[in-house]
Design a protein around this motif. Sequence first.
Motif, PDB file in Angstrom:
ATOM      1  N   SER A  16       0.834  -1.201   0.000  1.00 15.52           N
ATOM      2  CA  SER A  16       0.000   0.000   0.000  1.00 15.52           C
ATOM      3  C   SER A  16       0.873   1.258   0.000  1.00 15.52           C
ATOM      4  CB  SER A  16      -0.930   0.009   1.216  1.00 15.52           C
ATOM      5  OG  SER A  16      -1.842  -1.078   1.164  1.00 15.52           O
ATOM      6  N   GLY A  20       0.969   3.675  -3.087  1.00 19.88           N
ATOM      7  CA  GLY A  20       0.274   4.911  -2.778  1.00 19.88           C
ATOM      8  C   GLY A  20      -1.234   4.775  -2.751  1.00 19.88           C
ATOM      9  N   ARG A  21      -1.700   3.568  -2.466  1.00 23.36           N
ATOM     10  CA  ARG A  21      -3.144   3.295  -2.359  1.00 23.36           C
ATOM     11  C   ARG A  21      -3.327   1.999  -1.569  1.00 23.36           C
ATOM     12  NH1 ARG A  21      -4.058   5.171  -6.674  1.00 23.36           N
ATOM     13  NH2 ARG A  21      -1.875   5.783  -6.750  1.00 23.36           N
ATOM     14  N   SER A  22      -4.556   1.651  -1.264  1.00 25.58           N
ATOM     15  CA  SER A  22      -4.818   0.458  -0.465  1.00 25.58           C
ATOM     16  C   SER A  22      -4.683  -0.806  -1.319  1.00 25.58           C
ATOM     17  CB  SER A  22      -6.232   0.547   0.125  1.00 25.58           C
ATOM     18  OG  SER A  22      -6.505  -0.583   0.910  1.00 25.58           O
ATOM     19  N   ASP A 154     -11.581  -2.083  -6.328  1.00 22.01           N
ATOM     20  CA  ASP A 154     -11.777  -1.258  -7.522  1.00 22.01           C
ATOM     21  C   ASP A 154     -11.137  -1.902  -8.747  1.00 22.01           C
ATOM     22  OD1 ASP A 154     -12.992   0.761  -5.982  1.00 22.01           O
ATOM     23  OD2 ASP A 154     -11.038   1.603  -5.483  1.00 22.01           O
ATOM     24  N   ALA A 273       3.343   2.304  -8.434  1.00 23.55           N
ATOM     25  CA  ALA A 273       2.291   3.290  -8.155  1.00 23.55           C
ATOM     26  C   ALA A 273       1.627   3.789  -9.430  1.00 23.55           C
ATOM     27  CB  ALA A 273       2.884   4.466  -7.378  1.00 23.55           C
ATOM     28  N   TYR A 279      -6.940   3.619  -9.464  1.00 22.75           N
ATOM     29  CA  TYR A 279      -7.752   2.838  -8.530  1.00 22.75           C
ATOM     30  C   TYR A 279      -7.390   3.155  -7.076  1.00 22.75           C
ATOM     31  CZ  TYR A 279      -7.993   0.419 -12.975  1.00 22.75           C
ATOM     32  OH  TYR A 279      -8.135   0.143 -14.313  1.00 22.75           O
ATOM     33  N   LYS A 280      -8.389   3.126  -6.191  1.00 17.22           N
ATOM     34  CA  LYS A 280      -8.164   3.407  -4.769  1.00 17.22           C
ATOM     35  C   LYS A 280      -7.879   2.135  -3.971  1.00 17.22           C
ATOM     36  CE  LYS A 280     -10.870   7.663  -4.373  1.00 17.22           C
ATOM     37  NZ  LYS A 280     -12.042   8.312  -3.740  1.00 17.22           N
ATOM     38  N   GLN A 281      -8.672   1.078  -4.250  1.00 19.35           N
ATOM     39  CA  GLN A 281      -8.508  -0.195  -3.539  1.00 19.35           C
ATOM     40  C   GLN A 281      -8.249  -1.310  -4.546  1.00 19.35           C
ATOM     41  OE1 GLN A 281     -10.498  -0.683   0.659  1.00 19.35           O
ATOM     42  NE2 GLN A 281     -12.047  -0.814  -0.920  1.00 19.35           N
TER      43      GLN A 281
END
Length: 306
Positions: A16, A20-22, A154, A273, A279-281
């Motif tokens: 993560s 840079g995201r979940s 996502d 990244a 996308y967030k997840q």
Amino acid sequence: MPLHTHTPLIESRPLSLAAGRSVWLKLDALQPCGSFKLRGVGHACEVHHARGARHFVSSSGGNAGLAVAYAGRLLGVPVTVVVPETTTERAKELLRLEDAKVVVHGGSWQEANELAQTLIGPNDAFIHPFDDPLLWAGHASMIDEVAEAGFKPDALVLSVGGGGLLSGVVEGLKRNGWQDVPVLAVETQGAGSLHAAAQAGHTVELQRIASVATSLGAKRVAEQAMECLRTHPVESHLVSDREALQACERFLLDHRLLVEPACGAALALAYNAQALANYKQVMVVVCGGATATLEQIQAWLAACPE
């Protein structure tokens, strides 16, 4: 009761932070025989056993053969696995640990498969490594587990060899009403049979496999994988062997879990990244690989161009 196990779904702090995201991990490397293959192979073996099969035949020098051998041992059905000459001693040792009869033939999976076809008797079942609707139905159980956990990503990242995992995951997404979840399908540059198919608009046979990620080494993907490209949002990505191998080392450090380069391909994209920027997840299928050793990965890495 199925032969495969319900595997953990965890959020990865190291991945993560890198992406840079979940980033979440579906840890199918923790299946008893070391890879996701047991989902589909186990399902196929159970169906054939119920239909009266008294012997399983497979053609695989890797994870599919190990899954057939494991399933056969649990079901009390003898197993013959035909492997190509390129198969490592480690893989053959693991197959014999599961009581499988190992036959070595030919320089490629295609040649091993041709011999395997001649060994199928009237009470035998052939278990294909990737191209069988029974396999896809079994692999789809992975998405059922994610849905049951109440988590909807996502986007989903996975590696592609022959296309069995992709076909099963897309089937699972559809049967859970997740047609809107895109799949980021990753291959190494020397084994990009899905990428070639995506560019051509139909399946294409590669002249040769030029990658250390031998588990991705299908010269042509299953037609069902092509159907997935047509009917589901699938992004085809390529990474280098070096990126896949570095991801294996990094993942071992981050999560204390050793996977093979075929799985490293998906992880290489997940550590990037830029590749996941939309996308967030994100969920990554950690498909595993039982035949990998750290020494082999480090040797390949030392031989890889910068």
